[in-house]
Design a protein around this motif. Structure first.
Motif, PDB file in Angstrom:
ATOM      1  N   PRO A 244      17.343  35.469 -30.367  1.00 28.09           N
ATOM      2  CA  PRO A 244      16.445  34.388 -29.966  1.00 28.09           C
ATOM      3  C   PRO A 244      15.251  34.956 -29.196  1.00 28.09           C
ATOM      4  N   VAL A 245      14.133  34.235 -29.244  1.00 27.98           N
ATOM      5  CA  VAL A 245      12.894  34.697 -28.612  1.00 27.98           C
ATOM      6  C   VAL A 245      12.396  33.632 -27.629  1.00 27.98           C
ATOM      7  N   ILE A 246      12.201  34.038 -26.371  1.00 31.70           N
ATOM      8  CA  ILE A 246      11.625  33.163 -25.352  1.00 31.70           C
ATOM      9  C   ILE A 246      10.124  33.433 -25.308  1.00 31.70           C
ATOM     10  N   GLY A 247       9.319  32.377 -25.274  1.00 28.46           N
ATOM     11  CA  GLY A 247       7.870  32.547 -25.270  1.00 28.46           C
ATOM     12  C   GLY A 247       7.211  31.975 -24.038  1.00 28.46           C
ATOM     13  N   TYR A 248       6.074  32.579 -23.690  1.00 30.58           N
ATOM     14  CA  TYR A 248       5.218  32.133 -22.588  1.00 30.58           C
ATOM     15  C   TYR A 248       3.791  32.210 -23.087  1.00 30.58           C
ATOM     16  N   LEU A 249       3.011  31.126 -22.930  1.00 31.22           N
ATOM     17  CA  LEU A 249       1.603  31.164 -23.302  1.00 31.22           C
ATOM     18  C   LEU A 249       0.806  30.364 -22.281  1.00 31.22           C
ATOM     19  N   ALA A 250       0.178  31.064 -21.364  1.00 30.80           N
ATOM     20  CA  ALA A 250      -0.662  30.481 -20.320  1.00 30.80           C
ATOM     21  C   ALA A 250      -1.393  31.643 -19.668  1.00 30.80           C
ATOM     22  N   ARG A 251      -2.218  31.353 -18.717  1.00 31.06           N
ATOM     23  CA  ARG A 251      -2.842  32.454 -17.984  1.00 31.06           C
ATOM     24  C   ARG A 251      -1.746  33.299 -17.345  1.00 31.06           C
ATOM     25  N   CYS A 253      -0.548  34.840 -14.660  1.00 25.20           N
ATOM     26  CA  CYS A 253      -0.780  34.897 -13.218  1.00 25.20           C
ATOM     27  C   CYS A 253       0.447  34.388 -12.481  1.00 25.20           C
ATOM     28  N   GLU A 254       0.464  34.648 -11.195  1.00 26.01           N
ATOM     29  CA  GLU A 254       1.610  34.262 -10.376  1.00 26.01           C
ATOM     30  C   GLU A 254       1.753  32.750 -10.297  1.00 26.01           C
ATOM     31  N   GLU A 255       0.615  32.042 -10.249  1.00 23.66           N
ATOM     32  CA  GLU A 255       0.663  30.587 -10.127  1.00 23.66           C
ATOM     33  C   GLU A 255       1.373  29.934 -11.300  1.00 23.66           C
ATOM     34  N   LYS A 256       1.300  30.539 -12.468  1.00 23.10           N
ATOM     35  CA  LYS A 256       1.969  29.985 -13.645  1.00 23.10           C
ATOM     36  C   LYS A 256       3.431  30.430 -13.736  1.00 23.10           C
ATOM     37  N   GLY A 257       3.876  31.222 -12.760  1.00 26.27           N
ATOM     38  CA  GLY A 257       5.293  31.581 -12.705  1.00 26.27           C
ATOM     39  C   GLY A 257       5.726  32.652 -13.681  1.00 26.27           C
ATOM     40  N   LEU A 258       4.800  33.498 -14.123  1.00 22.38           N
ATOM     41  CA  LEU A 258       5.180  34.543 -15.072  1.00 22.38           C
ATOM     42  C   LEU A 258       6.234  35.475 -14.495  1.00 22.38           C
ATOM     43  N   TYR A 341      -0.121  23.510 -22.829  1.00 21.75           N
ATOM     44  CA  TYR A 341       0.766  24.419 -23.555  1.00 21.75           C
ATOM     45  C   TYR A 341       2.133  23.790 -23.839  1.00 21.75           C
ATOM     46  N   VAL A 342       2.523  22.813 -23.035  1.00 22.17           N
ATOM     47  CA  VAL A 342       3.822  22.157 -23.241  1.00 22.17           C
ATOM     48  C   VAL A 342       3.815  21.379 -24.555  1.00 22.17           C
ATOM     49  N   VAL A 343       2.761  20.575 -24.761  1.00 19.47           N
ATOM     50  CA  VAL A 343       2.713  19.782 -25.989  1.00 19.47           C
ATOM     51  C   VAL A 343       2.384  20.655 -27.202  1.00 19.47           C
ATOM     52  N   GLU A 344       1.666  21.752 -26.988  1.00 12.01           N
ATOM     53  CA  GLU A 344       1.434  22.680 -28.101  1.00 12.01           C
ATOM     54  C   GLU A 344       2.755  23.249 -28.610  1.00 12.01           C
ATOM     55  N   ALA A 345       3.590  23.705 -27.684  1.00  7.72           N
ATOM     56  CA  ALA A 345       4.882  24.271 -28.072  1.00  7.72           C
ATOM     57  C   ALA A 345       5.729  23.242 -28.811  1.00  7.72           C
ATOM     58  N   MET A 346       5.799  22.030 -28.282  1.00  4.93           N
ATOM     59  CA  MET A 346       6.615  20.995 -28.927  1.00  4.93           C
ATOM     60  C   MET A 346       6.038  20.585 -30.282  1.00  4.93           C
ATOM     61  N   ALA A 347       4.704  20.577 -30.403  1.00  9.04           N
ATOM     62  CA  ALA A 347       4.093  20.267 -31.690  1.00  9.04           C
ATOM     63  C   ALA A 347       4.477  21.293 -32.743  1.00  9.04           C
ATOM     64  N   ALA A 348       4.747  22.524 -32.292  1.00 12.20           N
ATOM     65  CA  ALA A 348       5.198  23.588 -33.195  1.00 12.20           C
ATOM     66  C   ALA A 348       6.709  23.583 -33.379  1.00 12.20           C
TER      67      ALA A 348
END
Length: 427
Positions: A244-251, A253-258, A341-348
């Motif tokens: 399985p593959v976990i994805g992250y797509l956002a800036r 940075c620390e604020e986005k919790g990477l 990015y939340v709705v983008e992921a769900m749309a996919a």
């Protein structure tokens, strides 16, 4: 109807505000409205660089001018030709590479001056903008992409006599980072200026409540119009399971919790679960040290071969990126107004795993396309990921529900219709 969007540009990376505005402008044009995006501060960065001409290359309140006019009174009296040169597209595009030179904590005075509009140190910039709009576009409605721009509203409304409103999007974290006394003064002045508008729009009930409490006006005055995307652009993910593959797509940075996601991934691997991690998004010079520290952490753990980084994706690359994910997570640590990015992921067709904060709960509840977890830390995210990785049928069900309901609720065409309804009802 002619509609003008006044939008802050980033110059160097994609931001949710710019992407939302661009999609909305295109949807409105399909409905035969004449719409233009007017950039401020820095050039706009969109996924196809404005190829279809929705955005002006003329930039107002150029970042260099705004800063110098605040710091040095001499620059408030420069001739127009010099102002235009300092706000030229190419110069500002080059300057945008050095965004680490500025920070919210240092610029409370500048932010307050901008919110003062015609009474601030950038009044000359406002006069130039108003003159251009009167001559070149003459809109029936003006939209500010964020309430941080509402210092311009009073003069625009007086001189053009059109409907003026704003979106609430992304201001809270910025204003709360300012030093006192500027933090409190900015919140108060922004509330006063917003109360003069014809309409205000928030992308979620959560953010409407949070912002109106801080600005001091009634939540009932805010219209809720969720952000939208072109859902037909996104194709269903293959939901890989081996591994399985976990994805992250956002800036990045620390604020986005990477860092939280990286730590959760490392915990999962150390517990013997074979899973890969794909990280995508942009980062500025200010984020380079943070991103490097995450890469070192991954390398030191011995799992570098199972992690990949994908900076600055084009729209086509982004769509392909989502197609190869099993689950998606951006564990943002600040008050996220929405999270495109939340709705983008769900749309996919990719289920989301998000902390139970900000607008995330609303989006997940409305779609059934994922789960939220309590306490935003690596251990609880790890537990949530493991729970879903053990329940393949549940993940598949979430994927189907998320895709179906995102198209129903968060398609950009639906947002455009709601947006026009707000303007028509508040002329």
């Amino acid at each position: 109807m002619k509609i003008l969007f006044i939008t802050p540009g980033t110059g160097a990376y994609y931001c949710g505000v710019c992407l939302r505005d661009r999609a909305l402008v295109q949807a409105l044009q399909k409905l035969d409205y004449k719409v233009l995006m007017l950039p401020t501060y820095l050039p706009l960065v969109t996924e196809d660089d404005g190829e279809k001409g929705e955005a002006s290359r003329e930039i107002f309140y150029g970042g260099i001018n705004v800063y110098l006019q605040e710091k040095l009174p001499f620059f408030r009296a420069l001739p127009q030709w010099m102002d235009k040169w300092l706000s030229s597209y190419d110069l500002l595009k080059w300057v945008s590479r050095f965004q680490s030179m500025t920070s919210a904590s240092e610029h409370g005075k500048l932010t307050l001056s901008m919110l003062k509009g015609e009474e601030g140190n950038q009044a000359k910039e406002l006069n130039r903008l108003v003159g251009w709009v009167q001559k070149e576009f003459k809109p029936d409605a003006i939209v500010f992409s964020t309430s941080l721009l509402v210092g311009m509203a009073r003069m625009l409304k007086k001189r053009l006599g059109c409907s003026v409103g704003c979106f609430l999007q992304g201001e809270e974290n910025f204003l709360d980072s300012l030093e006192e006394p500027y933090r409190e003064d900015c919140w108060q002045l922004m509330g006063e200026r917003c109360s003069e508008l014809d309409w205000v729009i928030a992308p979620s009930k959560y953010f409407a409540k949070s912002m109106t409490q801080k600005m001091g006006f009634k939540e009932e005055l805010v219209n809720i119009v969720p952000n939208g995307i072109e859902t037909s652009d996104y194709q269903a993910s293959t939901l890989p399971w081996n591994p399985p593959v976990i994805g992250y797509l956002a800036r990045m940075c620390e604020e986005k919790g990477l860092d939280i996601l990286v730590d959760a991934f490392l915990l999962t691997r150390k517990q013997g679960i074979d899973v890969h991690l794909k990280i995508a998004g942009a980062y500025t010079e200010a984020d380079e040290s943070f991103v490097s520290s995450q890469k070192r952490k991954i390398e030191d753990s011995g799992y570098a071969k199972d992690v990949s980084f994908h900076p600055n994706l084009t729209k086509e690359e982004k769509i392909d990126f989502y197609k190869g994910l099993t689950l998606f997570s951006v564990p943002a640590t600040y008050s996220e107004a929405f999270g495109l990015y939340v709705v983008e992921a769900m749309a996919a067709g990719v289920p989301v795993v998000l902390p139970k904060v900000s607008a995330f709960q609303e989006i997940v509840d409305s779609t059934g396309g994922g789960m939220v977890y309590d306490y935003n830390r690596a251990s609880t995210l790890n537990n949530a990921l493991q729970k879903l990785l053990r329940e393949r049928n549940k993940v598949i069900e979430m994927a189907e529900q998320g895709k179906k309901n995102t198209k129903r609720i968060y398609d950009i065409a639906h947002m455009a219709e709601q947006f026009i309804g707000v303007i028509e009802n508040n002329k």
